[in-house]
Design a protein around this motif. Structure first.
Motif, mmCIF file in Angstrom:
data_model
loop_
_atom_site.group_PDB
_atom_site.id
_atom_site.type_symbol
_atom_site.label_atom_id
_atom_site.label_comp_id
_atom_site.label_asym_id
_atom_site.label_seq_id
_atom_site.Cartn_x
_atom_site.Cartn_y
_atom_site.Cartn_z
ATOM 1 N N VAL A 1 -20.495 -12.689 -10.506
ATOM 2 C CA VAL A 1 -21.609 -11.960 -9.910
ATOM 3 C C VAL A 1 -21.684 -12.241 -8.408
ATOM 4 C CG1 VAL A 1 -24.129 -11.768 -9.857
ATOM 5 C CG2 VAL A 1 -22.939 -11.836 -12.049
ATOM 6 N N LEU A 2 -21.475 -13.485 -8.022
ATOM 7 C CA LEU A 2 -21.495 -13.837 -6.593
ATOM 8 C C LEU A 2 -20.405 -13.099 -5.823
ATOM 9 C CD1 LEU A 2 -22.129 -17.700 -6.704
ATOM 10 C CD2 LEU A 2 -23.681 -15.956 -5.845
ATOM 11 N N PHE A 3 -19.208 -13.047 -6.378
ATOM 12 C CA PHE A 3 -18.102 -12.401 -5.682
ATOM 13 C C PHE A 3 -18.253 -10.889 -5.648
ATOM 14 C CE2 PHE A 3 -15.500 -16.313 -6.761
ATOM 15 C CZ PHE A 3 -15.438 -16.749 -5.449
ATOM 16 N N SER A 4 -18.722 -10.299 -6.741
ATOM 17 C CA SER A 4 -18.826 -8.839 -6.809
ATOM 18 C C SER A 4 -20.088 -8.324 -6.134
ATOM 19 C CB SER A 4 -18.801 -8.380 -8.267
ATOM 20 O OG SER A 4 -19.889 -8.917 -8.985
ATOM 21 N N GLY A 5 -21.126 -9.156 -6.050
ATOM 22 C CA GLY A 5 -22.362 -8.752 -5.403
ATOM 23 C C GLY A 5 -23.204 -7.785 -6.197
ATOM 24 N N THR A 6 -23.055 -7.769 -7.522
ATOM 25 C CA THR A 6 -23.818 -6.850 -8.347
ATOM 26 C C THR A 6 -23.996 -7.425 -9.748
ATOM 27 O OG1 THR A 6 -23.894 -4.602 -9.281
ATOM 28 C CG2 THR A 6 -21.732 -5.611 -9.019
ATOM 29 N N LEU A 7 -25.071 -6.973 -10.429
ATOM 30 C CA LEU A 7 -25.309 -7.346 -11.828
ATOM 31 C C LEU A 7 -24.907 -6.240 -12.793
ATOM 32 C CD1 LEU A 7 -28.857 -8.975 -11.464
ATOM 33 C CD2 LEU A 7 -26.747 -10.192 -12.013
ATOM 34 N N LYS A 8 -24.507 -5.101 -12.258
ATOM 35 C CA LYS A 8 -24.143 -3.957 -13.096
ATOM 36 C C LYS A 8 -22.690 -4.077 -13.539
ATOM 37 C CE LYS A 8 -24.893 1.043 -13.182
ATOM 38 N NZ LYS A 8 -25.341 2.214 -12.410
ATOM 39 N N VAL A 9 -22.456 -3.938 -14.832
ATOM 40 C CA VAL A 9 -21.134 -4.203 -15.393
ATOM 41 C C VAL A 9 -20.087 -3.240 -14.836
ATOM 42 C CG1 VAL A 9 -19.805 -4.318 -17.531
ATOM 43 C CG2 VAL A 9 -22.137 -5.181 -17.492
ATOM 44 N N VAL B 1 -24.563 2.083 -22.788
ATOM 45 C CA VAL B 1 -25.594 1.898 -21.774
ATOM 46 C C VAL B 1 -25.028 1.051 -20.640
ATOM 47 C CG1 VAL B 1 -26.527 -0.130 -22.974
ATOM 48 C CG2 VAL B 1 -27.961 1.110 -21.342
ATOM 49 N N ASP B 2 -25.390 1.413 -19.405
ATOM 50 C CA ASP B 2 -24.914 0.695 -18.221
ATOM 51 C C ASP B 2 -26.104 0.459 -17.302
ATOM 52 O OD1 ASP B 2 -23.304 -0.502 -16.338
ATOM 53 O OD2 ASP B 2 -22.653 1.396 -15.452
ATOM 54 N N MET B 3 -26.801 -0.642 -17.535
ATOM 55 C CA MET B 3 -28.022 -0.915 -16.779
ATOM 56 C C MET B 3 -27.731 -1.739 -15.529
ATOM 57 S SD MET B 3 -29.751 -3.592 -19.465
ATOM 58 C CE MET B 3 -29.624 -2.389 -20.783
ATOM 59 N N ASN B 4 -28.627 -1.671 -14.557
ATOM 60 C CA ASN B 4 -28.404 -2.352 -13.283
ATOM 61 C C ASN B 4 -28.618 -3.863 -13.369
ATOM 62 O OD1 ASN B 4 -31.141 -2.295 -13.632
ATOM 63 N ND2 ASN B 4 -31.618 -1.357 -11.650
ATOM 64 N N VAL B 5 -29.099 -4.362 -14.508
ATOM 65 C CA VAL B 5 -29.232 -5.804 -14.731
ATOM 66 C C VAL B 5 -28.385 -6.194 -15.941
ATOM 67 C CG1 VAL B 5 -31.475 -6.129 -13.638
ATOM 68 C CG2 VAL B 5 -31.373 -5.377 -16.011
ATOM 69 N N GLY B 6 -27.176 -5.655 -15.993
ATOM 70 C CA GLY B 6 -26.317 -5.840 -17.157
ATOM 71 C C GLY B 6 -26.011 -7.287 -17.480
ATOM 72 N N VAL B 7 -25.776 -8.106 -16.455
ATOM 73 C CA VAL B 7 -25.446 -9.509 -16.696
ATOM 74 C C VAL B 7 -26.645 -10.256 -17.280
ATOM 75 C CG1 VAL B 7 -24.662 -11.658 -15.621
ATOM 76 C CG2 VAL B 7 -23.734 -9.470 -14.855
ATOM 77 N N VAL B 8 -27.852 -9.934 -16.798
ATOM 78 C CA VAL B 8 -29.062 -10.534 -17.357
ATOM 79 C C VAL B 8 -29.223 -10.121 -18.822
ATOM 80 C CG1 VAL B 8 -31.568 -10.702 -17.148
ATOM 81 C CG2 VAL B 8 -30.152 -10.567 -15.100
ATOM 82 N N TYR B 9 -28.942 -8.853 -19.104
ATOM 83 C CA TYR B 9 -29.005 -8.345 -20.474
ATOM 84 C C TYR B 9 -28.026 -9.095 -21.378
ATOM 85 C CZ TYR B 9 -28.312 -4.991 -24.315
ATOM 86 O OH TYR B 9 -28.183 -4.398 -25.548
ATOM 87 N N ILE C 1 -24.519 -5.695 -32.232
ATOM 88 C CA ILE C 1 -24.558 -4.280 -31.885
ATOM 89 C C ILE C 1 -25.116 -4.078 -30.480
ATOM 90 C CG2 ILE C 1 -25.685 -2.090 -32.453
ATOM 91 C CD1 ILE C 1 -25.469 -2.920 -35.408
ATOM 92 N N LEU C 2 -26.157 -4.827 -30.132
ATOM 93 C CA LEU C 2 -26.751 -4.714 -28.800
ATOM 94 C C LEU C 2 -25.769 -5.138 -27.706
ATOM 95 C CD1 LEU C 2 -30.358 -6.085 -29.507
ATOM 96 C CD2 LEU C 2 -29.690 -3.712 -29.073
ATOM 97 N N LEU C 3 -24.972 -6.149 -27.980
ATOM 98 C CA LEU C 3 -23.965 -6.581 -27.008
ATOM 99 C C LEU C 3 -22.846 -5.559 -26.882
ATOM 100 C CD1 LEU C 3 -23.296 -10.423 -27.373
ATOM 101 C CD2 LEU C 3 -24.013 -9.180 -25.334
ATOM 102 N N LEU C 4 -22.415 -5.022 -28.026
ATOM 103 C CA LEU C 4 -21.319 -4.049 -28.005
ATOM 104 C C LEU C 4 -21.702 -2.797 -27.230
ATOM 105 C CD1 LEU C 4 -18.444 -3.656 -29.116
ATOM 106 C CD2 LEU C 4 -19.447 -2.581 -31.131
ATOM 107 N N ALA C 5 -22.993 -2.498 -27.187
ATOM 108 C CA ALA C 5 -23.456 -1.285 -26.514
ATOM 109 C C ALA C 5 -23.207 -1.306 -25.017
ATOM 110 C CB ALA C 5 -24.947 -1.077 -26.791
ATOM 111 N N ILE C 6 -23.129 -2.483 -24.420
ATOM 112 C CA ILE C 6 -22.981 -2.549 -22.959
ATOM 113 C C ILE C 6 -21.533 -2.749 -22.529
ATOM 114 C CG2 ILE C 6 -23.219 -5.051 -22.588
ATOM 115 C CD1 ILE C 6 -25.192 -4.348 -20.314
ATOM 116 N N VAL C 7 -20.617 -2.912 -23.491
ATOM 117 C CA VAL C 7 -19.208 -3.128 -23.158
ATOM 118 C C VAL C 7 -18.585 -1.814 -22.688
ATOM 119 C CG1 VAL C 7 -16.946 -3.745 -24.078
ATOM 120 C CG2 VAL C 7 -18.965 -5.039 -24.767
ATOM 121 N N PRO C 8 -18.026 -1.762 -21.473
ATOM 122 C CA PRO C 8 -17.382 -0.530 -20.986
ATOM 123 C C PRO C 8 -15.914 -0.492 -21.413
ATOM 124 C CG PRO C 8 -17.561 -2.134 -19.213
ATOM 125 C CD PRO C 8 -18.087 -2.811 -20.450
#
Length: 380
Positions: free
Chosen positions: A196-204, A138-146, A123-130
């Motif tokens: 993440v390296l190519f996109s330059g962001t951790l936000k999904v 939820v769309d947090m700025n450290v999405g990949v870490v989450y 459920i926690l993983l499904l919550a961040i899927v756009p």
């Protein structure tokens, strides 16, 4: 290029590029005017995610049976409902009313909590899927870490279930799951770090927006293709699906970590597996195939305008759904094609093959970005 096509292309691009708030952002904004508005959004998010998990379990189990049937030259379920479409519902009702049995000498508290813990991680993983612009809990700025943190929690439910069952087959299956999922989690995370390296962001959501000029699977100079292959193999192992279904291993361990489970508690493990199948496919689509974005090729406006012919309201759901369905079918294809590995083969594949390739691929991706060899824009 005709004016109508240009207008459609511009409108669609603007719709995709426009910032969309997640339910968590809406709840935070509503909190400024009163607590009940925030509570309403929180309830909507919880109900949506729980409903999604239930529906995914029913739909995916039916699709899996049909895919397995056609791969084995048979029909699959046909008796309950037209073409067997109500078979999953019948199975769900049966599990709901089936007696829940607890092992007499097991740890009952952990035994009861294990399936709940397992499905909570899902459920926690499904919550961040756009799923589409604005359709995200939820769309947090450290999405990949989450994602990296939460995806590792699922193994805890399996370990708890095997340990508390007081059954040697369950314990062995749980230990296999722990070794397997923790090991392949490393390769999975390394594969995501390439994007993440190519996109330059951790936000999904920003990772999706960085693919406006093309999906990373083909814009990543080949290293993205390698990363995607690593992700698919590692996610198959994380899902405990053939050829990596050693934690269950019915020919060796009866049922593995869930041997002693029945009824509703067993259904939680069942739902978690099928919901995770969707989640890992959705994350692959998000990181490598542009999420809800249509197939665009650079500034080729004629081709891109054809891809933008669908109305902006329908297009995100269509593209995201079709990409996910394709990857889900591929993962099911794996299950009904490849034979099960031995435990030593599974661990050797990770630590001696996938992990070195993953680190080399990550270093190559970093070299490309830092040295300026990357001729596509790294972020938008």
């Amino acid at each position: 290029m005709n004016p109508l096509s240009l207008t459609l292309s511009v409108q669609t691009s603007e719709a995709f590029a426009a910032p969309a708030m997640s339910l968590a952002d809406r709840a935070s904004r509503a909190l400024e005017s009163g607590v009940w508005g925030a509570v309403m959004y929180i309830v909507i998010g919880l109900v949506a995610v729980l409903t999604a998990v239930s529906v995914l379990g029913l739909v995916m189990s039916y699709i899996e049976r049909k895919v397995a049937g056609h791969f084995q030259c048979r029909l699959g379920p046909m008796r309950v409902g037209p073409h067997g479409v109500l078979q999953s519902l019948a199975d769900g009702i049966k599990l709901l009313f089936k007696e829940g049995i607890e092992p007499g000498d097991g740890d009952k508290v952990i035994f009861i909590g294990a399936p709940i813990f397992s499905i909570t991680a899902t459920i926690l993983l499904l919550a961040i899927v756009p799923l589409a612009p604005g359709i995200q809990v939820v769309d947090m700025n450290v999405g990949v870490v989450y994602i990296a943190a939460v995806s590792g929690l699922g193994v805890m439910g399996i370990l708890m279930g095997g340990w508390s069952s007081n059954n040697k087959w369950s314990l062995l299956g749980a230990m296999r799951a722990g070794a397997q999922m923790i090991s392949y989690e490393v390769s999975l995370t390394i594969a995501l770090l390439v994007v993440v390296l190519f996109s330059g962001t951790l936000k999904v959501s920003e990772i999706i927006e960085s693919q406006q000029q093309g999906w990373w699977i083909w814009r990543g100079h080949g290293v993205a293709i390698v990363a995607f292959c690593l992700y698919v193999i590692a996610s198959t192992a994380e899902l405990n699906r053939t050829p990596f279904d050693l934690p269950e291993g019915e020919s060796e361990l009866t049922g593995g970590y869930h041997t002693e489970y029945s009824g509703l508690r067993f259904s939680f493990f069942f739902l978690a597996e099928f919901a995770n199948l969707f989640v890992f496919s959705a994350l692959a689509v998000t990181f490598f195939f542009g999420g809800w974005l249509p197939f665009h090729v650079g500034n080729y406006e004629g081709f891109n305008s054809v891809m933008d012919l669908l109305p902006p309201v329908i297009s995100p759901i269509f593209w995201f759904g079709s990409k996910c369905a394709t990857l889900i079918f591929i993962l099911m294809w794996f299950r009904w094609t490849f034979p099960r590995l031995r435990m030593d083969q599974l661990m050797r594949l990770e630590w001696k093959v996938l992990l070195p390739i993953g680190f080399a691929n990550l270093i190559l991706a970093a070299t490309i970005v830092l040295s300026g060899l990357y001729f596509f824009p790294s972020a938008t």
